[in-house]
Design an enzyme around this catalytic site. Structure first.
Site, PDB file in Angstrom:
ATOM      1  N   ARG A 127      -8.316  -9.174  10.690  1.00  0.00           N
ATOM      2  CA  ARG A 127      -8.115  -9.994   9.492  1.00  0.00           C
ATOM      3  C   ARG A 127      -8.854 -11.324   9.638  1.00  0.00           C
ATOM      4  O   ARG A 127      -8.437 -12.346   9.106  1.00  0.00           O
ATOM      5  CB  ARG A 127      -6.612 -10.194   9.287  1.00  0.00           C
ATOM      6  CG  ARG A 127      -6.147  -9.921   7.884  1.00  0.00           C
ATOM      7  CD  ARG A 127      -4.628  -9.901   7.759  1.00  0.00           C
ATOM      8  NE  ARG A 127      -4.133  -8.580   7.445  1.00  0.00           N
ATOM      9  CZ  ARG A 127      -2.960  -8.083   7.855  1.00  0.00           C
ATOM     10  NH1 ARG A 127      -2.169  -8.800   8.628  1.00  0.00           N
ATOM     11  NH2 ARG A 127      -2.592  -6.875   7.505  1.00  0.00           N
ATOM     12  N   ARG A 132       0.822  -1.203   0.000  1.00  0.00           N
ATOM     13  CA  ARG A 132       0.000   0.000   0.000  1.00  0.00           C
ATOM     14  C   ARG A 132       0.861   1.260   0.000  1.00  0.00           C
ATOM     15  O   ARG A 132       0.528   2.248  -0.616  1.00  0.00           O
ATOM     16  CB  ARG A 132      -0.918  -0.001   1.227  1.00  0.00           C
ATOM     17  CG  ARG A 132      -1.885   1.140   1.201  1.00  0.00           C
ATOM     18  CD  ARG A 132      -2.966   1.177   2.289  1.00  0.00           C
ATOM     19  NE  ARG A 132      -2.925   0.204   3.322  1.00  0.00           N
ATOM     20  CZ  ARG A 132      -3.786  -0.820   3.429  1.00  0.00           C
ATOM     21  NH1 ARG A 132      -4.710  -1.002   2.527  1.00  0.00           N
ATOM     22  NH2 ARG A 132      -3.702  -1.653   4.440  1.00  0.00           N
ATOM     23  N   TYR A 133       1.969   1.228   0.746  1.00  0.00           N
ATOM     24  CA  TYR A 133       2.879   2.366   0.828  1.00  0.00           C
ATOM     25  C   TYR A 133       4.092   2.039  -0.030  1.00  0.00           C
ATOM     26  O   TYR A 133       4.517   0.885  -0.075  1.00  0.00           O
ATOM     27  CB  TYR A 133       3.308   2.586   2.281  1.00  0.00           C
ATOM     28  CG  TYR A 133       2.135   2.702   3.233  1.00  0.00           C
ATOM     29  CD1 TYR A 133       1.334   3.841   3.217  1.00  0.00           C
ATOM     30  CD2 TYR A 133       1.814   1.675   4.114  1.00  0.00           C
ATOM     31  CE1 TYR A 133       0.250   3.956   4.077  1.00  0.00           C
ATOM     32  CE2 TYR A 133       0.725   1.777   4.972  1.00  0.00           C
ATOM     33  CZ  TYR A 133      -0.047   2.921   4.954  1.00  0.00           C
ATOM     34  OH  TYR A 133      -1.129   3.022   5.796  1.00  0.00           O
ATOM     35  N   CYS A 188     -10.229  -9.668  15.889  1.00  0.00           N
ATOM     36  CA  CYS A 188      -9.218  -9.701  14.824  1.00  0.00           C
ATOM     37  C   CYS A 188      -9.686  -8.978  13.558  1.00  0.00           C
ATOM     38  O   CYS A 188     -10.746  -9.261  13.029  1.00  0.00           O
ATOM     39  CB  CYS A 188      -8.855 -11.143  14.485  1.00  0.00           C
ATOM     40  SG  CYS A 188      -7.645 -11.232  13.134  1.00  0.00           S
ATOM     41  N   CYS A 248      -2.314 -18.357  14.455  1.00  0.00           N
ATOM     42  CA  CYS A 248      -1.798 -17.532  15.547  1.00  0.00           C
ATOM     43  C   CYS A 248      -1.712 -18.379  16.813  1.00  0.00           C
ATOM     44  O   CYS A 248      -2.351 -19.423  16.908  1.00  0.00           O
ATOM     45  CB  CYS A 248      -2.726 -16.359  15.845  1.00  0.00           C
ATOM     46  SG  CYS A 248      -2.986 -15.272  14.436  1.00  0.00           S
ATOM     47  N   ASP A 280      -7.264   3.167  10.585  1.00  0.00           N
ATOM     48  CA  ASP A 280      -6.933   2.645   9.255  1.00  0.00           C
ATOM     49  C   ASP A 280      -8.175   2.902   8.416  1.00  0.00           C
ATOM     50  O   ASP A 280      -9.213   2.270   8.635  1.00  0.00           O
ATOM     51  CB  ASP A 280      -6.591   1.150   9.331  1.00  0.00           C
ATOM     52  CG  ASP A 280      -5.547   0.762   8.305  1.00  0.00           C
ATOM     53  OD1 ASP A 280      -5.611   1.289   7.180  1.00  0.00           O
ATOM     54  OD2 ASP A 280      -4.679  -0.075   8.624  1.00  0.00           O
ATOM     55  N   CYS A 292      -7.753 -13.529  18.655  1.00  0.00           N
ATOM     56  CA  CYS A 292      -8.345 -12.354  19.275  1.00  0.00           C
ATOM     57  C   CYS A 292      -9.732 -12.168  18.678  1.00  0.00           C
ATOM     58  O   CYS A 292      -9.869 -12.090  17.458  1.00  0.00           O
ATOM     59  CB  CYS A 292      -7.494 -11.124  18.973  1.00  0.00           C
ATOM     60  SG  CYS A 292      -5.736 -11.414  19.276  1.00  0.00           S
ATOM     61  N   ASP A 314     -10.726  -1.721  13.717  1.00  0.00           N
ATOM     62  CA  ASP A 314     -11.203  -1.714  12.335  1.00  0.00           C
ATOM     63  C   ASP A 314     -12.630  -2.258  12.273  1.00  0.00           C
ATOM     64  O   ASP A 314     -13.078  -2.945  13.187  1.00  0.00           O
ATOM     65  CB  ASP A 314     -10.278  -2.575  11.461  1.00  0.00           C
ATOM     66  CG  ASP A 314      -8.885  -1.976  11.364  1.00  0.00           C
ATOM     67  OD1 ASP A 314      -8.783  -0.751  11.196  1.00  0.00           O
ATOM     68  OD2 ASP A 314      -7.896  -2.738  11.485  1.00  0.00           O
ATOM     69  N   LYS A 335      -3.384   4.365   6.954  1.00  0.00           N
ATOM     70  CA  LYS A 335      -3.497   4.695   8.380  1.00  0.00           C
ATOM     71  C   LYS A 335      -3.240   6.184   8.582  1.00  0.00           C
ATOM     72  O   LYS A 335      -2.324   6.733   7.988  1.00  0.00           O
ATOM     73  CB  LYS A 335      -2.423   3.934   9.163  1.00  0.00           C
ATOM     74  CG  LYS A 335      -2.748   2.479   9.399  1.00  0.00           C
ATOM     75  CD  LYS A 335      -1.844   1.932  10.493  1.00  0.00           C
ATOM     76  CE  LYS A 335      -0.796   0.957  10.038  1.00  0.00           C
ATOM     77  NZ  LYS A 335      -1.057   0.012   9.035  1.00  0.00           N
ATOM     78  N   ARG A 355       7.188   0.121   1.978  1.00  0.00           N
ATOM     79  CA  ARG A 355       6.982  -1.008   2.902  1.00  0.00           C
ATOM     80  C   ARG A 355       5.994  -1.993   2.310  1.00  0.00           C
ATOM     81  O   ARG A 355       5.033  -1.571   1.657  1.00  0.00           O
ATOM     82  CB  ARG A 355       6.376  -0.525   4.231  1.00  0.00           C
ATOM     83  CG  ARG A 355       7.249   0.271   5.112  1.00  0.00           C
ATOM     84  CD  ARG A 355       6.424   1.239   5.977  1.00  0.00           C
ATOM     85  NE  ARG A 355       6.015   2.409   5.202  1.00  0.00           N
ATOM     86  CZ  ARG A 355       5.104   3.296   5.583  1.00  0.00           C
ATOM     87  NH1 ARG A 355       4.486   3.174   6.728  1.00  0.00           N
ATOM     88  NH2 ARG A 355       4.791   4.313   4.808  1.00  0.00           N
TER      89      ARG A 355
HETATM   90  C1  LIG Z   1       0.026  -0.806   8.719  1.00  0.00           C
HETATM   91  C2  LIG Z   1       0.627  -1.160   7.446  1.00  0.00           C
HETATM   92  C3  LIG Z   1       2.004  -1.040   7.225  1.00  0.00           C
HETATM   93  C4  LIG Z   1       2.948  -0.568   8.288  1.00  0.00           C
HETATM   94  O1  LIG Z   1       2.749   0.801   8.519  1.00  0.00           O
HETATM   95  P1  LIG Z   1       3.659   1.592   9.549  1.00  0.00           P
HETATM   96  O2  LIG Z   1       2.955   2.906   9.669  1.00  0.00           O
HETATM   97  O3  LIG Z   1       5.015   1.712   8.950  1.00  0.00           O
HETATM   98  O4  LIG Z   1       3.694   0.816  10.806  1.00  0.00           O
HETATM   99  C5  LIG Z   1       2.497  -1.364   5.996  1.00  0.00           C
HETATM  100  N1  LIG Z   1       1.695  -1.786   4.999  1.00  0.00           N
HETATM  101  C6  LIG Z   1       0.377  -1.906   5.175  1.00  0.00           C
HETATM  102  C7  LIG Z   1      -0.453  -2.379   4.045  1.00  0.00           C
HETATM  103  C8  LIG Z   1      -0.206  -1.600   6.406  1.00  0.00           C
HETATM  104  O5  LIG Z   1      -1.524  -1.741   6.568  1.00  0.00           O
HETATM  105  S1  SF4 Z   2      -5.255  -9.783  15.896  1.00  0.00           S
HETATM  106 FE1  SF4 Z   2      -5.725 -11.488  14.477  1.00  0.00          FE
HETATM  107  S2  SF4 Z   2      -3.803 -11.853  13.411  1.00  0.00           S
HETATM  108 FE2  SF4 Z   2      -3.298 -10.679  15.244  1.00  0.00          FE
HETATM  109  S3  SF4 Z   2      -2.803 -12.247  16.805  1.00  0.00           S
HETATM  110 FE3  SF4 Z   2      -4.956 -11.713  17.045  1.00  0.00          FE
HETATM  111  S4  SF4 Z   2      -6.020 -13.257  15.845  1.00  0.00           S
HETATM  112 FE4  SF4 Z   2      -3.890 -13.276  15.143  1.00  0.00          FE
END
Ligand SMILES: *Cc1c(COP(=O)(O)O)cnc(C)c1O
Ligand code: SF4
Length: 380
Positions: A143, A121-122, A141, A134, A340, A138, A303, A347, A125
């Site tokens: 995701r 996305r960025y 979560c 995991c 986010d 959680c 989220d 973010k 990174r």
């Molecule tokens: C959160 C995230 C990151 C990491 O972002 P930082 O601000 O550097 O911690 C990188 N890529 C994606 C897609 C993210 O959602």
């Molecule tokens: S937030 Fe989701 S991905 Fe992260 S440790 Fe918890 S269950 Fe696993």
């Protein structure tokens, strides 16, 4: 325990390595501890941990959406009635309530996924999801549309297109291993991923996003730390921790070991109703992290993941709560409150207004200690 619940049935986790018979005693003990986590409703019911008169079918529906795994590390605390731990891991019937604003892929991971398992996305990174398993699950979560579902896991071979992409996109300077939890992989599997990324000249830093330091601190073995200490890249570990109660003596020891290996430590937390949504809880959490050499990095507003509305406080209240920490903790111990933006828009930091510009050009600043507005001129 159903087949789906069993850590042995997944392609991630220590089970694969058991066949090789080369696990060190430390590794054997973390693998055993991982399997000691509680993974089915009956185990929770037997301990009296489920809501009274809760609908069994609703709880099963919650479990189908996201597996249950209460880590061994949380059991004693939950037995003592610590709700900051139980609320994070015990399924609730409220999870079946899917609010209209909630999304299947709340932060748009898939929209920015040029290769399987990769989110870019960025410019600088990229995220690589090395497993969707995991050490604990959680209930909030973000995701949860993929996490815990073993059929989503990608093998090292299946991630090669992602790694080829990262290698070709020279603007990418950091790989973030995430998931799921990258540290549920065995040392042998982890080493494949690490070595692949260490061989890329464009990559300067490697980051782990992980829950392991508090969910399974025994996983932070001397062998793992030795491997990380000998990387040719700077390694950062961002630990997901939401309650000061998670920082048990074992967890503190794991963090100290990582520091000894030269790993940079930061944390991310999620602001959760009934877990840490009050000033004392946050002061305690961030103060304890700081005291253990972990810089509190992000406090995430939850989220819009499906079935998680019971964890969200109003964003306005979250901003207000954060503003009360100013002046109460060292600056290094105050994380940024982040949202986010749904849909993959990235973010952003959100904070209360602590400055104003006057029509005459002067500035007004809100004092964090006196709570008064102070006028300042910076003439030029
Ligand atoms: C959160 C995230 C990151 C990491 O972002 P930082 O601000 O550097 O911690 C990188 N890529 C994606 C897609 C993210 O959602
Ligand atoms: S937030 Fe989701 S991905 Fe992260 S440790 Fe918890 S269950 Fe696993």
């Amino acid at each position: 325990m159903t087949e789906k619940d069993s850590p042995n049935s997944t392609s991630a986790g220590p089970s694969g390595q058991n066949q090789t018979g080369t696990l060190t005693p430390d590794a054997q003990s973390w693998a055993r501890l991982l399997r000691r986590g509680l993974v089915d409703l009956k185990q929770l019911a037997d301990r009296g941990w489920l809501e009274q008169h809760a609908s069994q079918s609703a709880l099963r529906q919650a479990q189908n959406a996201l597996d249950i795994r209460v880590p061994e590390a949380f059991v004693a605390g939950i037995e003592q009635g610590d709700t900051s731990l139980s609320r994070q891991v015990i399924p609730s019937v409220q999870e079946v309530n899917i609010a209209p604003e909630e999304l299947n892929d709340p932060i748009g991971d898939e929209r920015f996924s040029p290769r399987p398992g990769l989110t870019h996305r960025y410019p600088d990174r990229a995220l690589v999801k090395v497993t969707y398993q995991c050490a604990m699950y959680c209930r909030f979560c973000f995701r949860r549309h993929k996490v815990s579902h073993p059929e989503e896991n990608l093998s090292f071979a299946a991630l090669q297109p992602a790694y080829d992409y990262i290698e070709k996109h020279r603007e990418i300077a950091e790989v973030i291993f995430t998931g799921g939890d990258p540290l549920v992989l065995t040392d042998a599997r982890l080493n494949e991923h690490l070595a692949r990324v260490e061989g890329m000249p464009n990559i300067k830093t490697i980051r782990f996003h992980t829950r392991i330091p508090t969910a399974l601190p025994e996983r932070i073995t001397p062998e793992l730390c030795d491997r990380l200490a000998h990387s040719n890249k700077m390694i950062w570990l961002v630990a997901h921790i939401n309650s000061a109660s998670e920082l048990t003596p074992e967890s503190r020891k794991a963090l100290k070991r990582l520091r000894g290996a030269g790993v940079g430590l930061a944390s991310q937390s999620v602001l959760l109703k009934g877990v840490n949504d009050f000033q004392e809880a946050l002061l305690n959490l961030f103060g304890s992290l700081y005291e253990n050499g972990v810089a509190p990095y992000y406090l995430h507003y939850p989220d819009l993941a499906q079935g998680t509305s019971h964890f969200r406080v109003p964003l306005e209240a979250a901003i207000e709560l954060m503003s009360t920490l100013q002046g109460r903790l060292p600056g290094l111990a105050i994380p940024r409150l982040v949202v986010d933006i749904p849909g993959g828009y990235g973010k952003i930091t959100v904070s209360s207004e602590n400055w104003r510009r006057d029509i005459d050009g002067s500035w007004w600043f809100l004092s964090p200690t006196q709570h008064t507005w102070q006028k300042t001129d910076y003439p030029n």
